[in-house]
Design a protein around this motif. Structure first.
Motif, PDB file in Angstrom:
ATOM      1  N   LEU A 112       0.840  -1.195   0.000  1.00  0.00           N
ATOM      2  CA  LEU A 112       0.000   0.000   0.000  1.00  0.00           C
ATOM      3  C   LEU A 112       0.875   1.244   0.000  1.00  0.00           C
ATOM      4  N   VAL A 113       0.577   2.152  -0.912  1.00  0.00           N
ATOM      5  CA  VAL A 113       1.179   3.479  -0.931  1.00  0.00           C
ATOM      6  C   VAL A 113       0.113   4.429  -0.394  1.00  0.00           C
ATOM      7  N   PHE A 114       0.441   5.094   0.707  1.00  0.00           N
ATOM      8  CA  PHE A 114      -0.495   6.017   1.354  1.00  0.00           C
ATOM      9  C   PHE A 114       0.059   7.429   1.244  1.00  0.00           C
ATOM     10  N   LYS A 115      -0.632   8.270   0.485  1.00  0.00           N
ATOM     11  CA  LYS A 115      -0.262   9.685   0.378  1.00  0.00           C
ATOM     12  C   LYS A 115      -1.062  10.447   1.434  1.00  0.00           C
ATOM     13  N   HIS A 116      -0.325  11.098   2.311  1.00  0.00           N
ATOM     14  CA  HIS A 116      -0.902  11.750   3.492  1.00  0.00           C
ATOM     15  C   HIS A 116      -0.590  13.238   3.488  1.00  0.00           C
ATOM     16  N   SER A 117      -1.579  14.042   3.860  1.00  0.00           N
ATOM     17  CA  SER A 117      -1.370  15.469   4.072  1.00  0.00           C
ATOM     18  C   SER A 117      -1.398  15.739   5.565  1.00  0.00           C
ATOM     19  N   SER A 118      -0.311  16.292   6.078  1.00  0.00           N
ATOM     20  CA  SER A 118      -0.241  16.575   7.517  1.00  0.00           C
ATOM     21  C   SER A 118      -1.117  17.758   7.925  1.00  0.00           C
ATOM     22  N   ALA A 119      -1.737  18.431   6.953  1.00  0.00           N
ATOM     23  CA  ALA A 119      -2.559  19.595   7.257  1.00  0.00           C
ATOM     24  C   ALA A 119      -4.055  19.343   7.071  1.00  0.00           C
ATOM     25  N   CYS A 120      -4.438  18.107   6.809  1.00  0.00           N
ATOM     26  CA  CYS A 120      -5.821  17.814   6.441  1.00  0.00           C
ATOM     27  C   CYS A 120      -6.481  16.877   7.453  1.00  0.00           C
TER      28      CYS A 120
ATOM     29  N   SER B  29      -9.480   7.686  -2.552  1.00  0.00           N
ATOM     30  CA  SER B  29      -9.073   8.949  -1.935  1.00  0.00           C
ATOM     31  C   SER B  29     -10.162   9.446  -0.998  1.00  0.00           C
ATOM     32  N   HIS B  30      -9.773  10.403  -0.197  1.00  0.00           N
ATOM     33  CA  HIS B  30     -10.635  11.079   0.753  1.00  0.00           C
ATOM     34  C   HIS B  30     -11.341  10.091   1.695  1.00  0.00           C
ATOM     35  N   PHE B  31     -12.649  10.143   1.778  1.00  0.00           N
ATOM     36  CA  PHE B  31     -13.370   9.313   2.747  1.00  0.00           C
ATOM     37  C   PHE B  31     -13.425   7.837   2.350  1.00  0.00           C
ATOM     38  N   ASP B  32     -13.011   7.535   1.119  1.00  0.00           N
ATOM     39  CA  ASP B  32     -12.982   6.137   0.670  1.00  0.00           C
ATOM     40  C   ASP B  32     -11.728   5.393   1.140  1.00  0.00           C
ATOM     41  N   VAL B  33     -10.795   6.106   1.774  1.00  0.00           N
ATOM     42  CA  VAL B  33      -9.572   5.476   2.285  1.00  0.00           C
ATOM     43  C   VAL B  33      -9.890   4.880   3.655  1.00  0.00           C
ATOM     44  N   THR B  34     -10.170   3.568   3.649  1.00  0.00           N
ATOM     45  CA  THR B  34     -10.483   2.865   4.889  1.00  0.00           C
ATOM     46  C   THR B  34      -9.691   1.560   4.939  1.00  0.00           C
ATOM     47  N   ALA B  35      -9.475   1.082   6.129  1.00  0.00           N
ATOM     48  CA  ALA B  35      -8.770  -0.191   6.300  1.00  0.00           C
ATOM     49  C   ALA B  35      -9.537  -1.319   5.619  1.00  0.00           C
TER      50      ALA B  35
ATOM     51  N   ARG C 244      -4.061  10.308 -10.823  1.00  0.00           N
ATOM     52  CA  ARG C 244      -4.092  11.694 -10.377  1.00  0.00           C
ATOM     53  C   ARG C 244      -3.866  11.783  -8.866  1.00  0.00           C
ATOM     54  N   HIS C 245      -2.990  12.691  -8.467  1.00  0.00           N
ATOM     55  CA  HIS C 245      -2.664  12.887  -7.051  1.00  0.00           C
ATOM     56  C   HIS C 245      -3.854  13.450  -6.278  1.00  0.00           C
ATOM     57  N   GLU C 246      -4.102  12.862  -5.112  1.00  0.00           N
ATOM     58  CA  GLU C 246      -5.069  13.386  -4.155  1.00  0.00           C
ATOM     59  C   GLU C 246      -4.548  13.054  -2.766  1.00  0.00           C
ATOM     60  N   THR C 247      -5.070  13.726  -1.750  1.00  0.00           N
ATOM     61  CA  THR C 247      -4.770  13.348  -0.370  1.00  0.00           C
ATOM     62  C   THR C 247      -6.047  13.441   0.438  1.00  0.00           C
ATOM     63  N   PRO C 248      -6.241  12.517   1.337  1.00  0.00           N
ATOM     64  CA  PRO C 248      -5.454  11.289   1.430  1.00  0.00           C
ATOM     65  C   PRO C 248      -5.727  10.396   0.226  1.00  0.00           C
ATOM     66  N   GLN C 249      -4.769   9.539  -0.036  1.00  0.00           N
ATOM     67  CA  GLN C 249      -4.898   8.614  -1.162  1.00  0.00           C
ATOM     68  C   GLN C 249      -4.247   7.293  -0.801  1.00  0.00           C
ATOM     69  N   ALA C 250      -4.931   6.209  -1.145  1.00  0.00           N
ATOM     70  CA  ALA C 250      -4.408   4.866  -0.926  1.00  0.00           C
ATOM     71  C   ALA C 250      -4.324   4.170  -2.277  1.00  0.00           C
TER      72      ALA C 250
ATOM     73  N   GLU D 219      -5.290   8.225   8.086  1.00  0.00           N
ATOM     74  CA  GLU D 219      -4.054   7.739   8.693  1.00  0.00           C
ATOM     75  C   GLU D 219      -4.356   6.793   9.855  1.00  0.00           C
ATOM     76  N   LYS D 220      -5.330   7.131  10.671  1.00  0.00           N
ATOM     77  CA  LYS D 220      -5.702   6.255  11.795  1.00  0.00           C
ATOM     78  C   LYS D 220      -6.217   4.914  11.285  1.00  0.00           C
ATOM     79  N   GLN D 221      -7.022   4.943  10.240  1.00  0.00           N
ATOM     80  CA  GLN D 221      -7.526   3.704   9.635  1.00  0.00           C
ATOM     81  C   GLN D 221      -6.364   2.829   9.150  1.00  0.00           C
ATOM     82  N   LEU D 222      -5.451   3.444   8.437  1.00  0.00           N
ATOM     83  CA  LEU D 222      -4.363   2.678   7.830  1.00  0.00           C
ATOM     84  C   LEU D 222      -3.289   2.304   8.840  1.00  0.00           C
ATOM     85  N   GLN D 223      -3.182   3.061   9.920  1.00  0.00           N
ATOM     86  CA  GLN D 223      -2.237   2.697  10.970  1.00  0.00           C
ATOM     87  C   GLN D 223      -2.622   1.354  11.577  1.00  0.00           C
ATOM     88  N   SER D 224      -3.915   1.157  11.808  1.00  0.00           N
ATOM     89  CA  SER D 224      -4.352  -0.127  12.369  1.00  0.00           C
ATOM     90  C   SER D 224      -4.039  -1.260  11.393  1.00  0.00           C
ATOM     91  N   LEU D 225      -4.186  -1.003  10.130  1.00  0.00           N
ATOM     92  CA  LEU D 225      -3.865  -2.004   9.111  1.00  0.00           C
ATOM     93  C   LEU D 225      -2.364  -2.293   9.098  1.00  0.00           C
TER      94      LEU D 225
END
Length: 119
Positions: free
Chosen positions: A28-36, A98-104, A79-85, A43-49
């Motif tokens: 998994l490549v996770f593109k994360h924005s530290s400001a969003c 991307s966005h709310f579709d990024v879930t574990a 196309r780049h988006e954040t968050p993106q999995a 990030e919390k979803q994918l951290q558990s994964l």
């Protein structure tokens, strides 16, 4: 050494490592924005994964590695988006959310459906 369950994706060498690892199993490549705040939730979803340990999760913080993010966007034609999995299987993207579709759960399902997981 970091306590983070994520693997760093901040250099060309890390990107090459992720691509190479995907030849053996999906990654998994996770593109994360530290400001969003949406990215923080993802990030919390994918951290558990990542903590489960069965999937290599590479995390790119866009504010720190924008050029690499652009390089990945071009290489994968996604196309780049954040968050993106993005799930890579044998170097090929087989899932992108991307966005709310990024879930574990969504990532877990994509990994289980990946061609190398079904062999």
């Amino acid at each position: 050494m970091s306590d983070s369950p994520f693997r760093s994706l901040s250099s060309d060498a890390n990107w090459a490592e992720a691509q190479s690892a995907s030849e053996d199993q999906p990654v998994l490549v996770f593109k994360h924005s530290s400001a969003c705040p949406v990215s923080a939730k993802a990030e919390k979803q994918l951290q558990s994964l990542a903590e489960e340990g069965s999937l290599h999760v590479y995390k790119l913080v866009v504010q720190e590695s924008r050029a690499l993010s652009d390089e990945i966007e071009e290489a994968l034609d996604i196309r780049h988006e954040t968050p993106q999995a993005i799930v890579l299987d044998d170097g090929t993207p087989v899932f992108d959310a991307s966005h709310f579709d990024v879930t574990a759960d969504a990532v877990r399902e994509a990994v289980q459906s990946a061609p190398s997981s079904t062999n």
